[in-house]
Write an enzyme that holds these catalytic residues in place. Structure first.
Site, PDB file in Angstrom:
ATOM      1  N   ASP A  72      18.677  30.608  41.299  1.00 42.17           N
ATOM      2  CA  ASP A  72      19.574  29.648  40.653  1.00 42.17           C
ATOM      3  C   ASP A  72      21.022  30.075  40.876  1.00 42.17           C
ATOM      4  O   ASP A  72      21.284  31.173  41.391  1.00 42.17           O
ATOM      5  CB  ASP A  72      19.243  29.516  39.150  1.00 42.17           C
ATOM      6  N   ASN A 141      15.241  31.105  25.089  1.00 39.22           N
ATOM      7  CA  ASN A 141      14.613  29.809  24.754  1.00 39.22           C
ATOM      8  C   ASN A 141      13.447  29.486  25.691  1.00 39.22           C
ATOM      9  O   ASN A 141      12.940  28.372  25.701  1.00 39.22           O
ATOM     10  CB  ASN A 141      15.651  28.685  24.783  1.00 39.22           C
ATOM     11  N   HIS A 143      13.513  29.679  29.072  1.00 30.46           N
ATOM     12  CA  HIS A 143      13.805  29.165  30.409  1.00 30.46           C
ATOM     13  C   HIS A 143      13.440  30.174  31.492  1.00 30.46           C
ATOM     14  O   HIS A 143      13.454  31.387  31.272  1.00 30.46           O
ATOM     15  CB  HIS A 143      15.265  28.689  30.541  1.00 30.46           C
ATOM     16  N   GLU A 148      15.681  24.710  31.737  1.00 30.72           N
ATOM     17  CA  GLU A 148      15.759  24.743  30.287  1.00 30.72           C
ATOM     18  C   GLU A 148      14.551  24.023  29.676  1.00 30.72           C
ATOM     19  O   GLU A 148      13.845  23.271  30.392  1.00 30.72           O
ATOM     20  CB  GLU A 148      17.063  24.064  29.846  1.00 30.72           C
TER      21      GLU A 148
HETATM   22  C1  GLP Z   1      19.538  33.623  32.962  1.00 32.07           C
HETATM   23  C2  GLP Z   1      19.101  33.372  34.427  1.00 32.07           C
HETATM   24  C3  GLP Z   1      17.644  33.594  34.556  1.00 32.07           C
HETATM   25  C4  GLP Z   1      17.360  34.910  33.874  1.00 32.07           C
HETATM   26  C5  GLP Z   1      17.376  34.655  32.387  1.00 32.07           C
HETATM   27  C6  GLP Z   1      17.320  35.900  31.532  1.00 32.07           C
HETATM   28  O1  GLP Z   1      20.211  32.563  32.421  1.00 32.07           O
HETATM   29  N1  GLP Z   1      19.446  32.121  34.946  1.00 32.07           N
HETATM   30  O2  GLP Z   1      17.246  33.592  35.913  1.00 32.07           O
HETATM   31  O3  GLP Z   1      16.125  35.403  34.248  1.00 32.07           O
HETATM   32  O4  GLP Z   1      18.473  33.836  32.060  1.00 32.07           O
HETATM   33  O5  GLP Z   1      18.545  36.553  31.519  1.00 32.07           O
HETATM   34  P1  GLP Z   1      18.704  38.044  31.019  1.00 32.07           P
HETATM   35  O6  GLP Z   1      17.821  38.867  31.864  1.00 32.07           O
HETATM   36  O7  GLP Z   1      20.159  38.360  31.226  1.00 32.07           O
HETATM   37  O8  GLP Z   1      18.306  38.071  29.595  1.00 32.07           O
END
Ligand code: GLP
Length: 261
Positions: A72, A141, A143, A148
């Protein structure tokens, strides 16, 4: 729709969990040097990429045929912005592993026609043979990527909008003590869709810490629903979830009993 039981591994701490995931990546590259690796970005993957860099520095690993694909990306950030996922991957993966930047692919988020750029990325993934090993984190949440809650199971790479919760969660990567840091997080992103992610041959999801405990439970034990995108991974035959004990605290006894270490 077939529902599978995802493999769950509870490691004593995130450092050991990250090391284990790094060793899975190394093993995959050893077996198939032309490995197509799907890369997520975020706090959870950071220790994995660190461990990978350490392992690679120690041994001889053929990396010239490796190709990496961004999961992403934010839309609208300047090309040199440090929170841009392409730059994060450059810093955490490309430089430490001494890859060439051309080994990393992603959607063109600067294109005038973003939706066409999404279709082109989807076509490239297909033409290149698909992702062999997809790495994932999980949002609080539920995702995955930037899919989302409510993202359709059949979704493909597309332009999406972030929830306020995700923007607040990710504000820590934007501008430190800026008084209104959340305002700096883009609302618009491009993300591989759920169906794109599920096309990967193998998926490894990591989650560390207490603030992921509720969503880890929802992902593994709750209903398989688009309301919790990560739960849809249970429709994939080959998913491994690697967590630390803090992220496993809300799991049922039966789930923990079947977990490996
Ligand atoms: C982010 C990214 C995801 C990631 C997730 C968890 O928004 N777009 O690909 O895996 O949310 O993030 P984190 O590892 O910083 O908690």
């Amino acid at each position: 729709m077939t529902i599978s039981t995802m493999e769950l591994l509870v490691l004593p701490d995130r450092r050991q969990g990250a090391k284990l995931v790094a060793s899975m990546i190394v093993e995959a590259i050893r077996l198939t040097p032309a490995q197509r690796l799907g890369l997520a970005t975020g706090g959870s993957l950071e220790p994995v990429y660190k461990a990978l860099a350490t392992t690679v520095a120690r041994g001889q690993l053929p990396l010239s045929a490796l190709h990496c694909y961004l999961l992403d990306e934010y839309v609208g950030l300047p090309p040199d912005h440090p929170a841009r996922y392409r730059n994060v991957i450059e810093e955490q993966v490309v430089r430490p592993l001494r890859l060439d930047s051309s080994q990393v692919h992603g959607p063109d988020v600067t294109a005038a026609d973003l939706s066409l750029a999404c279709d082109e990325y989807e076509a490239q993934l297909h033409a290149d043979g698909g992702i062999d090993l997809q790495l994932l984190g999980i949002g609080t949440n539920g995702h995955i990527g930037f899919n989302e809650p409510g993202s359709p199971r059949g979704s493909r790479t597309r332009v999406a909008r972030l929830t306020e919760q995700t923007r607040a969660d990710n504000a820590r990567f934007f501008g430190g003590r800026h008084p209104d840091v959340e305002a700096l997080v883009p609302r618009e992103v491009v993300t591989e869709g759920i169906a794109t992610i599920l096309d990967a041959r193998r998926i490894v999801l990591v989650a560390w810490g207490e603030n992921k405990a509720a969503v880890v439970r929802a992902c593994l034990e709750g209903p398989v629903t688009e309301a919790v995108p990560a739960s849809l991974l249970r429709t994939h035959p080959s998913v491994t979830v690697v967590v630390d004990p803090a992220a496993a605290t809300l799991l049922a006894r039966e789930t923990i009993d079947r977990a490996g270490v």
